[in-house]
Design an enzyme around this catalytic site. Structure first.
Site, PDB file in Angstrom:
ATOM      1  N   PHE A 161       1.103  -1.349  -0.262  1.00 36.95           N
ATOM      2  CA  PHE A 161       0.011  -0.139   0.183  1.00 36.95           C
ATOM      3  C   PHE A 161       0.708   1.316   0.171  1.00 36.95           C
ATOM      4  O   PHE A 161       1.945   1.189   0.965  1.00 36.95           O
ATOM      5  CB  PHE A 161      -0.510  -0.411   1.158  1.00 36.95           C
ATOM      6  CG  PHE A 161      -1.911   1.010   0.753  1.00 36.95           C
ATOM      7  CD1 PHE A 161      -3.381   0.816   0.515  1.00 36.95           C
ATOM      8  CD2 PHE A 161      -1.964   1.960   1.645  1.00 36.95           C
ATOM      9  CE1 PHE A 161      -3.946   2.067   0.457  1.00 36.95           C
ATOM     10  CE2 PHE A 161      -3.176   3.005   1.951  1.00 36.95           C
ATOM     11  CZ  PHE A 161      -3.806   2.911   1.045  1.00 36.95           C
ATOM     12  N   ASP A 194       2.092  -5.789   7.579  1.00 38.54           N
ATOM     13  CA  ASP A 194       0.966  -4.904   8.120  1.00 38.54           C
ATOM     14  C   ASP A 194      -0.512  -5.694   7.353  1.00 38.54           C
ATOM     15  O   ASP A 194      -0.365  -6.630   6.318  1.00 38.54           O
ATOM     16  CB  ASP A 194       0.748  -3.859   6.780  1.00 38.54           C
ATOM     17  CG  ASP A 194      -0.190  -2.584   6.402  1.00 38.54           C
ATOM     18  OD1 ASP A 194      -1.951  -2.745   7.153  1.00 38.54           O
ATOM     19  OD2 ASP A 194      -0.412  -1.796   6.235  1.00 38.54           O
ATOM     20  N   TYR A 211     -11.638  -1.160  10.637  1.00 38.79           N
ATOM     21  CA  TYR A 211     -12.035  -0.563   9.555  1.00 38.79           C
ATOM     22  C   TYR A 211     -13.161  -1.233   8.580  1.00 38.79           C
ATOM     23  O   TYR A 211     -13.836  -1.266   7.917  1.00 38.79           O
ATOM     24  CB  TYR A 211     -12.896   1.054   9.226  1.00 38.79           C
ATOM     25  CG  TYR A 211     -11.171   1.219   9.018  1.00 38.79           C
ATOM     26  CD1 TYR A 211     -10.966   0.956   7.819  1.00 38.79           C
ATOM     27  CD2 TYR A 211     -10.496   2.189   9.191  1.00 38.79           C
ATOM     28  CE1 TYR A 211      -9.666   1.433   6.864  1.00 38.79           C
ATOM     29  CE2 TYR A 211      -8.991   2.590   8.411  1.00 38.79           C
ATOM     30  CZ  TYR A 211      -8.589   2.415   7.725  1.00 38.79           C
ATOM     31  OH  TYR A 211      -7.673   3.014   6.633  1.00 38.79           O
ATOM     32  N   LYS A 212     -12.279  -2.645   8.118  1.00 38.30           N
ATOM     33  CA  LYS A 212     -12.215  -3.105   6.832  1.00 38.30           C
ATOM     34  C   LYS A 212     -13.125  -4.726   7.899  1.00 38.30           C
ATOM     35  O   LYS A 212     -14.218  -4.683   7.812  1.00 38.30           O
ATOM     36  CB  LYS A 212     -10.668  -3.693   6.598  1.00 38.30           C
ATOM     37  CG  LYS A 212     -10.322  -2.253   5.608  1.00 38.30           C
ATOM     38  CD  LYS A 212      -9.091  -3.386   5.194  1.00 38.30           C
ATOM     39  CE  LYS A 212      -8.401  -1.794   4.899  1.00 38.30           C
ATOM     40  NZ  LYS A 212      -8.790  -1.483   3.706  1.00 38.30           N
ATOM     41  N   ARG A 271     -12.673  -4.469  -8.102  1.00 41.55           N
ATOM     42  CA  ARG A 271     -12.042  -5.011  -6.237  1.00 41.55           C
ATOM     43  C   ARG A 271     -13.946  -5.230  -5.853  1.00 41.55           C
ATOM     44  O   ARG A 271     -14.264  -4.536  -5.772  1.00 41.55           O
ATOM     45  CB  ARG A 271     -11.324  -4.404  -5.210  1.00 41.55           C
ATOM     46  CG  ARG A 271      -9.786  -3.830  -5.594  1.00 41.55           C
ATOM     47  CD  ARG A 271      -9.002  -4.005  -4.414  1.00 41.55           C
ATOM     48  NE  ARG A 271      -9.913  -2.273  -3.256  1.00 41.55           N
ATOM     49  CZ  ARG A 271      -9.398  -2.142  -2.668  1.00 41.55           C
ATOM     50  NH1 ARG A 271      -8.377  -2.569  -2.176  1.00 41.55           N
ATOM     51  NH2 ARG A 271     -10.501  -0.944  -1.404  1.00 41.55           N
TER      52      ARG A 271
HETATM   53  C1  LIG Z   1      -2.594  -1.779   3.881  1.00 40.35           C
HETATM   54  C2  LIG Z   1      -3.035  -1.043   4.549  1.00 40.35           C
HETATM   55  N1  LIG Z   1      -2.634   0.173   5.243  1.00 40.35           N
HETATM   56  C3  LIG Z   1      -2.672   0.690   5.861  1.00 40.35           C
HETATM   57  C4  LIG Z   1      -3.704   1.311   4.974  1.00 40.35           C
HETATM   58  C5  LIG Z   1      -4.126   2.540   6.087  1.00 40.35           C
HETATM   59  O1  LIG Z   1      -4.597   3.236   6.969  1.00 40.35           O
HETATM   60  P1  LIG Z   1      -4.447   4.537   7.957  1.00 40.35           P
HETATM   61  O2  LIG Z   1      -5.391   5.175   6.762  1.00 40.35           O
HETATM   62  O3  LIG Z   1      -5.390   3.963   8.933  1.00 40.35           O
HETATM   63  O4  LIG Z   1      -3.094   4.365   8.228  1.00 40.35           O
HETATM   64  C6  LIG Z   1      -4.328   0.782   4.152  1.00 40.35           C
HETATM   65  C7  LIG Z   1      -6.045   1.775   4.117  1.00 40.35           C
HETATM   66  O5  LIG Z   1      -6.541   1.333   3.293  1.00 40.35           O
HETATM   67  C8  LIG Z   1      -4.218  -0.132   4.037  1.00 40.35           C
HETATM   68  O6  LIG Z   1      -5.580  -0.762   3.112  1.00 40.35           O
END
Ligand SMILES: Cc1ncc(COP(=O)(O)O)c(C=O)c1O
Length: 423
Positions: free
Chosen positions: A129, A208, A233-234, A387
């Protein structure tokens, strides 16, 4: 799994046999005709969260006022962490719920590089990400640009070969920071193998888990993982922007010091001492006052996952994603769709990316088509990925059938041409 034909009756049969089917009732479903395949971005609202929050606001905040901190608010980040620990194979005192995923990644990546001062390599991959990569770049910049970030390449843009991971890690590597399940392709790394390889090189491993927790089996202790972060939140259904979590293995907590020495990371915040002494346990990775109401909203959602038994979720997810692949092969590949997600269940998470040159407009047509067409909420990721997220607690086989049928109609009848390509 083999599916005999594309008739909707098969989907109904599979739903009737779904062991988790009753859990759909736990969620607010305002529009029964809306097909929601975006639980991998924002999970649905659990019904019990509504009353739980009403109580938290009216009785706890309204009634108890500042006394709420002594009634238990102060320990919400650790108590919630102990519950999440059960979902990811960690000990109760190894997880703290706090801040955003990006912030937690920043804190832990910096702590890791400080703990490996004699090394300058940082390893990640091109499927990660982007925010995770930005954070790593920022940490390197903050430390004076003495480190080098290596991104493991992907031969097909969908997967990362284990040999490519091995080739990127060497005895100068300080930190390997990867997302377990890639946000676009849903490719899943072999956590045990990569962690072991990282340790063999003498580096620290940071995962992560944002797309993993609540969807696939995760065993942090079993894989001897050093550090992890993830969002709630997912698949954890904690609500928009709900606080993230971080994990630090117990034996490393005394060695890894994060850079933000806020009072709630200190041993005794209410002693108001002038010099900082870090708390001895996982609380040392906090910073400031916890967002109690946002934290509270995560709790009932996690209770549902624990009741469903996290071990049953992946089985259902694999069946549903297999079914999605089957229908897409029958209905969509003849119209130019390709798969942006690995076919083998062992190396994929719980969403499926379907690629099409007109992906953006098809996605708009899915979401925006007026009635009587069924509205299907999916999401789009550049350049051409639609997706579809499978949340086994509430996604049904019938919904998958209806969504793919709708996609077929949109491409067959070129309905997407009615939508603009403008972003
Ligand atoms: C794999 C991954 N890492 C990090 C994040 C970012 O998370 P945050 O906005 O809580 O920092 C996301 C957001 O969708 C994500 O999918």
């Amino acid at each position: 799994m083999n599916f005999s034909n594309t008739d909707i009756s098969i989907a109904h049969e599979l739903d009737a046999r779904d062991e988790l089917a009753s859990f759909r009732d736990e969620f607010v479903i305002e529009e029964p005709d809306l097909i929601y395949l975006d639980g991998n971005s924002l999970g649905r609202l659990p019904k019990r969260t509504v009353n739980f929050m009403r109580n938290a606001i009216e009785k706890e905040w309204g009634g108890r006022l500042i006394q709420g901190w002594n009634d238990g608010w102060i320990s919400t980040p650790t108590e919630l962490g102990a519950k999440i620990a059960k979902l990811v194979g960690a000990k109760a005192d190894e997880i703290l719920v706090t801040d955003a995923t990006s912030i937690n990644l920043f804190k832990l990546a910096l702590a890791a590089l400080k703990a490996r001062q004699n090394r300058t390599g940082v390893v990640s991959d091109v499927l990660n990400f982007p925010s995770d990569l930005y954070i790593l770049q920022g940490v390197i910049d903050l430390l004076g640009n003495h480190h080098h970030l290596t991104l493991i390449p992907s031969a097909d843009g969908i997967t990362i070969a284990p040999e490519a991971v091995d080739a990127a890690i060497d005895d100068n590597t300080a930190l390997v920071s990867l997302t377990h399940i890639a946000f676009k392709s849903a490719f899943m790394h072999d956590m045990a193998r990569v962690t072991e390889q990282t340790h063999r090189a003498g580096a620290l491993m940071l995962w992560d888990l944002s797309h993993s927790v609540g969807a696939v089996p995760v065993d942090l202790n079993g894989c001897n993982v050093d550090m992890a972060v993830g969002c709630t939140y997912k698949y954890l259904n904690g609500g928009p922007g709900s606080p993230a979590f971080l994990y630090v293995r117990q034996d490393l907590q005394a060695q890894l010091n994060h850079p933000m020495w806020g009072w709630l990371a200190s041993e005794n915040p209410f002693a108001f001492e002038l010099d900082f002494t870090p708390a001895s346990g996982i609380s040392r990775y906090g910073v400031g006052t916890p967002p109690v109401l946002s934290l509270k909203a995560v709790e009932p959602a996690i209770d549902i996952l624990l009741e469903a038994d996290v071990k049953r979720l992946p089985t259902e997810s694999v069946k549903q994603t297999d079914y999605l692949f089957f229908l897409a092969e029958q209905w969509l590949t003849p119209f130019g769709f390709t798969f942006g997600t690995p076919r083998q269940a062992e190396i994929r998470g719980s969403h499926v990316s379907l690629r099409h040159p007109e992906g953006y407009r098809i996605n708009r047509a899915l979401i925006e088509s007026p009635p009587p067409a069924k509205k299907v909420i999916t999401d789009f990721r550049v350049p051409d990925n639609i997706r579809l997220g499978i949340a086994p607690l509430y996604t049904t086989f019938a919904e998958i059938h209806q969504a793919l049928d709708r996609m077929r109609i949109i491409v067959e009848e070129k309905i997407y041409e009615q939508y603009s390509n403008e972003k």
